[in-house]
Design a protein around this motif. Sequence first.
Motif, PDB file in Angstrom:
ATOM      1  N   GLY A   4       0.795  -1.227   0.000  1.00  0.00           N
ATOM      2  CA  GLY A   4       0.000   0.000   0.000  1.00  0.00           C
ATOM      3  C   GLY A   4       0.825   1.273   0.000  1.00  0.00           C
ATOM      4  O   GLY A   4       0.366   2.322   0.463  1.00  0.00           O
ATOM      5  N   ILE A   5       2.031   1.203  -0.539  1.00  0.00           N
ATOM      6  CA  ILE A   5       2.912   2.373  -0.573  1.00  0.00           C
ATOM      7  C   ILE A   5       2.666   3.156  -1.859  1.00  0.00           C
ATOM      8  O   ILE A   5       2.745   2.611  -2.958  1.00  0.00           O
ATOM      9  N   ALA A   6       2.358   4.437  -1.710  1.00  0.00           N
ATOM     10  CA  ALA A   6       2.133   5.314  -2.861  1.00  0.00           C
ATOM     11  C   ALA A   6       3.470   5.671  -3.487  1.00  0.00           C
ATOM     12  O   ALA A   6       4.448   5.937  -2.775  1.00  0.00           O
ATOM     13  N   VAL A   7       3.530   5.684  -4.808  1.00  0.00           N
ATOM     14  CA  VAL A   7       4.774   5.985  -5.521  1.00  0.00           C
ATOM     15  C   VAL A   7       4.551   7.208  -6.405  1.00  0.00           C
ATOM     16  O   VAL A   7       3.555   7.293  -7.120  1.00  0.00           O
ATOM     17  N   TYR A   8       5.517   8.130  -6.341  1.00  0.00           N
ATOM     18  CA  TYR A   8       5.444   9.361  -7.124  1.00  0.00           C
ATOM     19  C   TYR A   8       6.689   9.503  -7.995  1.00  0.00           C
ATOM     20  O   TYR A   8       7.783   9.096  -7.609  1.00  0.00           O
ATOM     21  N   GLN A   9       6.503  10.147  -9.148  1.00  0.00           N
ATOM     22  CA  GLN A   9       7.584  10.352 -10.104  1.00  0.00           C
ATOM     23  C   GLN A   9       8.434  11.545  -9.719  1.00  0.00           C
ATOM     24  O   GLN A   9       7.937  12.533  -9.194  1.00  0.00           O
ATOM     25  N   THR A  10       9.704  11.453 -10.037  1.00  0.00           N
ATOM     26  CA  THR A  10      10.634  12.552  -9.829  1.00  0.00           C
ATOM     27  C   THR A  10      11.064  13.090 -11.189  1.00  0.00           C
ATOM     28  O   THR A  10      10.975  12.390 -12.192  1.00  0.00           O
ATOM     29  N   ASP A  11      11.540  14.317 -11.186  1.00  0.00           N
ATOM     30  CA  ASP A  11      12.110  14.827 -12.431  1.00  0.00           C
ATOM     31  C   ASP A  11      13.600  15.100 -12.266  1.00  0.00           C
ATOM     32  O   ASP A  11      14.199  15.853 -13.004  1.00  0.00           O
ATOM     33  N   GLY A  12      14.221  14.462 -11.246  1.00  0.00           N
ATOM     34  CA  GLY A  12      15.672  14.499 -11.122  1.00  0.00           C
ATOM     35  C   GLY A  12      16.251  15.642 -10.327  1.00  0.00           C
ATOM     36  O   GLY A  12      17.442  15.920 -10.424  1.00  0.00           O
ATOM     37  N   ARG A  13      15.438  16.304  -9.530  1.00  0.00           N
ATOM     38  CA  ARG A  13      15.977  17.381  -8.692  1.00  0.00           C
ATOM     39  C   ARG A  13      16.704  16.784  -7.480  1.00  0.00           C
ATOM     40  O   ARG A  13      16.946  15.592  -7.420  1.00  0.00           O
ATOM     41  N   THR A  14      16.997  17.605  -6.516  1.00  0.00           N
ATOM     42  CA  THR A  14      17.623  17.118  -5.292  1.00  0.00           C
ATOM     43  C   THR A  14      16.572  16.465  -4.392  1.00  0.00           C
ATOM     44  O   THR A  14      15.372  16.691  -4.557  1.00  0.00           O
ATOM     45  N   VAL A  15      17.050  15.683  -3.440  1.00  0.00           N
ATOM     46  CA  VAL A  15      16.145  15.040  -2.480  1.00  0.00           C
ATOM     47  C   VAL A  15      15.293  16.103  -1.789  1.00  0.00           C
ATOM     48  O   VAL A  15      14.070  15.975  -1.693  1.00  0.00           O
ATOM     49  N   SER A  16      15.925  17.146  -1.314  1.00  0.00           N
ATOM     50  CA  SER A  16      15.214  18.221  -0.623  1.00  0.00           C
ATOM     51  C   SER A  16      14.147  18.860  -1.510  1.00  0.00           C
ATOM     52  O   SER A  16      13.010  19.103  -1.076  1.00  0.00           O
ATOM     53  N   ASP A  17      14.503  19.147  -2.770  1.00  0.00           N
ATOM     54  CA  ASP A  17      13.551  19.760  -3.705  1.00  0.00           C
ATOM     55  C   ASP A  17      12.364  18.836  -3.976  1.00  0.00           C
ATOM     56  O   ASP A  17      11.219  19.291  -4.066  1.00  0.00           O
ATOM     57  N   GLU A  18      12.633  17.537  -4.101  1.00  0.00           N
ATOM     58  CA  GLU A  18      11.547  16.587  -4.364  1.00  0.00           C
ATOM     59  C   GLU A  18      10.627  16.456  -3.157  1.00  0.00           C
ATOM     60  O   GLU A  18       9.412  16.326  -3.305  1.00  0.00           O
ATOM     61  N   LEU A  19      11.190  16.489  -1.960  1.00  0.00           N
ATOM     62  CA  LEU A  19      10.351  16.438  -0.769  1.00  0.00           C
ATOM     63  C   LEU A  19       9.462  17.675  -0.665  1.00  0.00           C
ATOM     64  O   LEU A  19       8.291  17.578  -0.307  1.00  0.00           O
ATOM     65  N   THR A  20      10.012  18.828  -1.003  1.00  0.00           N
ATOM     66  CA  THR A  20       9.217  20.055  -1.012  1.00  0.00           C
ATOM     67  C   THR A  20       8.095  19.948  -2.037  1.00  0.00           C
ATOM     68  O   THR A  20       6.944  20.302  -1.749  1.00  0.00           O
ATOM     69  N   ALA A  21       8.416  19.450  -3.227  1.00  0.00           N
ATOM     70  CA  ALA A  21       7.395  19.284  -4.271  1.00  0.00           C
ATOM     71  C   ALA A  21       6.317  18.296  -3.823  1.00  0.00           C
ATOM     72  O   ALA A  21       5.130  18.508  -4.079  1.00  0.00           O
ATOM     73  N   TYR A  22       6.721  17.224  -3.142  1.00  0.00           N
ATOM     74  CA  TYR A  22       5.740  16.254  -2.640  1.00  0.00           C
ATOM     75  C   TYR A  22       4.800  16.922  -1.640  1.00  0.00           C
ATOM     76  O   TYR A  22       3.581  16.778  -1.725  1.00  0.00           O
ATOM     77  N   LYS A  23       5.368  17.670  -0.695  1.00  0.00           N
ATOM     78  CA  LYS A  23       4.548  18.339   0.326  1.00  0.00           C
ATOM     79  C   LYS A  23       3.554  19.316  -0.305  1.00  0.00           C
ATOM     80  O   LYS A  23       2.456  19.505   0.213  1.00  0.00           O
TER      81      LYS A  23
END
Length: 127
Positions: free
Chosen positions: A83-102
């Motif tokens: 039941g883990i949701a999976v989201y796509q990245t566009d290759g930014r930094t870990v921090s940037d992707e977490l911000t985008a997720y939030k």
Amino acid sequence: MRVCVSSTGPNAAAKVDSRFGRAPYLVFFDTEEQTYDFMENPGLGSAHGAGIAAAQEVVNQKAEVLVTGNLGPNAKAVLDAAGIAVYQTDGRTVSDELTAYKKGELLPLDRVSAPHTGLGQQQRRAR
């Protein structure tokens, strides 16, 4: 909530690695505590089943979300079963992707986006 991001390095400034099963690191971020856990990907050196090993670690670490670029069919099956949701990245930094997720800016990765290839198959192709 714990969010996992496949990463090229053990810090929040590292680039996201689009290869989930072969990413050198898995970064786990606790959204409530605002803390990071960095761990080497247990599937990285596997000749076969790297995605399964990495996916099982995501499950073991009790992550509810994974952010990555590509996901093979076996890893997707493990994550779906948990039941883990999976989201796509566009290759930014870990921090940037977490911000985008939030902010709700990431798209769900609801299909297999990488063919199944073991380390041995990759090495044979390189010859």
